[in-house]
Design a protein around this motif. Sequence first.
Motif, PDB file in Angstrom:
ATOM      1  N   VAL A   4       1.039   4.105  -3.009  1.00 15.99           N
ATOM      2  CA  VAL A   4       0.568   5.474  -2.764  1.00 15.99           C
ATOM      3  C   VAL A   4       1.724   6.469  -2.763  1.00 15.99           C
ATOM      4  O   VAL A   4       1.661   7.504  -3.427  1.00 15.99           O
ATOM      5  CB  VAL A   4      -0.217   5.552  -1.439  1.00 15.99           C
TER       6      VAL A   4
ATOM      7  N   VAL B  11       0.837  -1.203   0.000  1.00 14.93           N
ATOM      8  CA  VAL B  11       0.000   0.000   0.000  1.00 14.93           C
ATOM      9  C   VAL B  11       0.873   1.254   0.000  1.00 14.93           C
ATOM     10  O   VAL B  11       0.661   2.173  -0.793  1.00 14.93           O
ATOM     11  CB  VAL B  11      -0.965   0.000   1.213  1.00 14.93           C
TER      12      VAL B  11
ATOM     13  N   MET C 211      -2.411   4.400   5.461  1.00 12.61           N
ATOM     14  CA  MET C 211      -1.667   5.635   5.208  1.00 12.61           C
ATOM     15  C   MET C 211      -1.677   6.549   6.431  1.00 12.61           C
ATOM     16  O   MET C 211      -0.687   7.211   6.724  1.00 12.61           O
ATOM     17  CB  MET C 211      -2.236   6.368   3.989  1.00 12.61           C
TER      18      MET C 211
ATOM     19  N   ALA D  26     -11.116   1.175   0.036  1.00 10.75           N
ATOM     20  CA  ALA D  26     -10.414   2.452   0.091  1.00 10.75           C
ATOM     21  C   ALA D  26     -10.228   2.891   1.543  1.00 10.75           C
ATOM     22  O   ALA D  26      -9.227   3.523   1.887  1.00 10.75           O
ATOM     23  CB  ALA D  26     -11.180   3.508  -0.698  1.00 10.75           C
ATOM     24  N   ASP D  27     -11.188   2.523   2.385  1.00 12.36           N
ATOM     25  CA  ASP D  27     -11.088   2.872   3.806  1.00 12.36           C
ATOM     26  C   ASP D  27      -9.878   2.204   4.451  1.00 12.36           C
ATOM     27  O   ASP D  27      -9.186   2.814   5.262  1.00 12.36           O
ATOM     28  CB  ASP D  27     -12.373   2.464   4.524  1.00 12.36           C
TER      29      ASP D  27
ATOM     30  N   VAL E  27      -7.106   1.355   2.930  1.00 11.84           N
ATOM     31  CA  VAL E  27      -5.926   2.063   2.417  1.00 11.84           C
ATOM     32  C   VAL E  27      -5.727   3.358   3.202  1.00 11.84           C
ATOM     33  O   VAL E  27      -4.612   3.693   3.591  1.00 11.84           O
ATOM     34  CB  VAL E  27      -6.057   2.356   0.902  1.00 11.84           C
ATOM     35  N   ARG E  28      -6.810   4.073   3.469  1.00 12.51           N
ATOM     36  CA  ARG E  28      -6.725   5.316   4.251  1.00 12.51           C
ATOM     37  C   ARG E  28      -6.169   5.046   5.650  1.00 12.51           C
ATOM     38  O   ARG E  28      -5.350   5.814   6.158  1.00 12.51           O
ATOM     39  CB  ARG E  28      -8.090   5.972   4.360  1.00 12.51           C
TER      40      ARG E  28
ATOM     41  N   THR F  57      -5.114   2.142  -5.580  1.00  9.27           N
ATOM     42  CA  THR F  57      -4.394   1.269  -4.660  1.00  9.27           C
ATOM     43  C   THR F  57      -5.327   0.216  -4.078  1.00  9.27           C
ATOM     44  O   THR F  57      -4.963  -0.956  -3.969  1.00  9.27           O
ATOM     45  CB  THR F  57      -3.757   2.097  -3.523  1.00  9.27           C
ATOM     46  N   ALA F  58      -6.535   0.618  -3.720  1.00 12.52           N
ATOM     47  CA  ALA F  58      -7.506  -0.323  -3.169  1.00 12.52           C
ATOM     48  C   ALA F  58      -7.834  -1.422  -4.175  1.00 12.52           C
ATOM     49  O   ALA F  58      -7.892  -2.602  -3.816  1.00 12.52           O
ATOM     50  CB  ALA F  58      -8.775   0.415  -2.758  1.00 12.52           C
TER      51      ALA F  58
ATOM     52  N   SER G  86      -3.645   6.786  -6.704  1.00  8.68           N
ATOM     53  CA  SER G  86      -4.708   7.296  -5.854  1.00  8.68           C
ATOM     54  C   SER G  86      -5.113   6.216  -4.852  1.00  8.68           C
ATOM     55  O   SER G  86      -4.762   5.043  -4.999  1.00  8.68           O
ATOM     56  CB  SER G  86      -5.926   7.700  -6.689  1.00  8.68           C
ATOM     57  N   ILE G  87      -5.859   6.623  -3.857  1.00  4.41           N
ATOM     58  CA  ILE G  87      -6.333   5.671  -2.848  1.00  4.41           C
ATOM     59  C   ILE G  87      -7.206   4.612  -3.502  1.00  4.41           C
ATOM     60  O   ILE G  87      -7.116   3.422  -3.181  1.00  4.41           O
ATOM     61  CB  ILE G  87      -7.097   6.415  -1.736  1.00  4.41           C
ATOM     62  N   TYR G  88      -8.019   5.007  -4.454  1.00  3.68           N
ATOM     63  CA  TYR G  88      -8.934   4.074  -5.110  1.00  3.68           C
ATOM     64  C   TYR G  88      -8.185   3.097  -6.013  1.00  3.68           C
ATOM     65  O   TYR G  88      -8.493   1.905  -6.041  1.00  3.68           O
ATOM     66  CB  TYR G  88     -10.005   4.839  -5.881  1.00  3.68           C
TER      67      TYR G  88
END
Length: 65
Positions: free
Chosen positions: A20, A16, A45, A38-39, A41-42, A30-31, A26-28
């Motif tokens: 990123v 991840v 990060m 995506a949550d 991944v957030r 990467t997900a 982008s987060i999406y």
Amino acid sequence: MNQQLYEQMGRFRQKVIRLVVLENKSIYETAIACGCSADKVRRVMKKWKALSKYNNSASTEVIEK
């Protein structure tokens, strides 16, 4: 990027962070590449930024002393 901190992370978190931070995905994107939400991944990060910030401030204090 702190290589020691990066190597202590698990394979999923390394993937991840690599996508990123190094590849500027982008987060999406990467997900999708990691097969997670995506949550998630957030959250990874957020943890990475907190650990990086803490590690940088701790190393700065050692240098100043």
